[in-house]
Design an enzyme around this catalytic site. Structure first.
Site, PDB file in Angstrom:
ATOM      1  N   LYS A 219      39.592  35.726  47.539  1.00  0.00           N
ATOM      2  CA  LYS A 219      38.299  35.047  47.856  1.00  0.00           C
ATOM      3  C   LYS A 219      38.373  34.592  49.367  1.00  0.00           C
ATOM      4  O   LYS A 219      39.376  34.354  49.918  1.00  0.00           O
ATOM      5  CB  LYS A 219      37.773  34.210  46.792  1.00  0.00           C
ATOM      6  N   ARG A 258      42.480  35.708  36.939  1.00  0.00           N
ATOM      7  CA  ARG A 258      41.993  37.268  37.115  1.00  0.00           C
ATOM      8  C   ARG A 258      42.338  37.584  38.737  1.00  0.00           C
ATOM      9  O   ARG A 258      42.016  36.828  39.781  1.00  0.00           O
ATOM     10  CB  ARG A 258      40.390  36.699  37.195  1.00  0.00           C
TER      11      ARG A 258
END
Length: 279
Positions: A219, A258
């Site tokens: 991210k 995740r």
């Protein structure tokens, strides 16, 4: 680590591998858009150590446009069915009740909704009827404008409060508390400083009483941390940083992480478990 009704109990922080069946993912840019390639990718992730494989057919990157329901179904259901037929524990990443229900019929064992049931009012009743675990993520709006919603006085307190409110609404809607997983929503209506604060204070979220899923993989906040001369590395060059976050949150008691690349994170959570056992 807290147990979750409907899934095996792991003796470690679980690893959820990601299969994006999309042409426009920020992370892998459509590499697994073909059904056969997506199924092979899921099997490879399991071979690398994934406990779950999360299949999604709609990009939720900042600024992404939505796909229509029929297209999402076309992308997701065959991949879920193919992986489940191979004995893989599959979760479905969707904000649509119809996609969730069809995926569960095809063999998915968990529904991962980044909106926590807010995007589709039919979602909570559908998951309640399916009696599968449900991931409730902190969410303030769709990808198209979520960056404008990244305004907090105290990001940890506010995310916890909003997650608690949403969890209570989901329970009121019929989903059993023991089937709920919480996700603080790194990168969703949050800037890099918010994401780092949430990781730093992840232990606080155990007060909500449910297993925690942490989705930091590749991210933007990792790109900001790793940037050289103001230029962040490409998404696929953030996997070592992802594994570092995985080790940190595994040490702090996350239920699962995740990630897009599994092997390094699977090693990281094993090391975190070994260190915890040695203590």
């Amino acid at each position: 680590m807290r147990t979750l009704s409907g899934l095996p109990e792991w003796d470690h922080c679980g690893v959820m591998g990601v299969v994006n069946v999309t042409p426009d993912s920020f992370s892998d840019g459509g590499r697994w858009f073909d059904t056969t390639a997506a199924i092979k990718r899921g099997l490879d992730l399991v071979a690398d150590g994934a406990d779950l494989v999360d299949v999604g057919g709609e990009s939720t990157r900042p600024g992404a446009s939505r796909v229509d329901e029929e297209e999402e179904l076309r992308r997701v259901v065959p991949v879920v069915r193919g992986l489940a037929a191979e004995g893989v524990a599959v979760s479905v990443d969707t904000m649509r009740a119809t996609v969730a229900a069809r995926a569960v019929e095809a063999g998915a064992v968990l529904v991962n909704d980044v909106s926590g049931g807010l995007a589709d009012p039919r979602m909570v009743p559908a998951v309640a009827a399916a009696e599968v675990p449900f991931v409730v993520m902190h969410w303030r709006g769709f990808s198209a404008d979520m960056n404008s919603r990244a305004v907090y006085g105290d990001v940890v307190a506010e995310v916890m409060s909003e997650l608690r409110t949403r969890m209570e609404a989901v329970v009121d809607g019929g989903i059993a508390p023991e089937r709920i997983v919480l996700d603080p929503g790194l990168g969703f209506a949050k800037d890099a400083s918010h994401d780092l604060a949430l990781v730093a204070h992840m232990r606080d979220f155990h007060a909500l009483g449910r297993p925690l899923l942490i989705a930091a993989s590749r991210k933007r906040f990792l790109g900001r941390v790793l940037a050289k001369d103001g230029t962040p590395p490409r998404a696929r060059e953030r996997d070592a940083a992802t594994a570092a976050v995985s080790a940190i949150v595994a040490h702090e008691g996350a239920w699962a992480v995740r990630v897009h690349e599994v092997r390094a994170t699977a090693d990281a959570v094993r090391v975190a478990r070994a260190v915890g056992a040695a203590r």
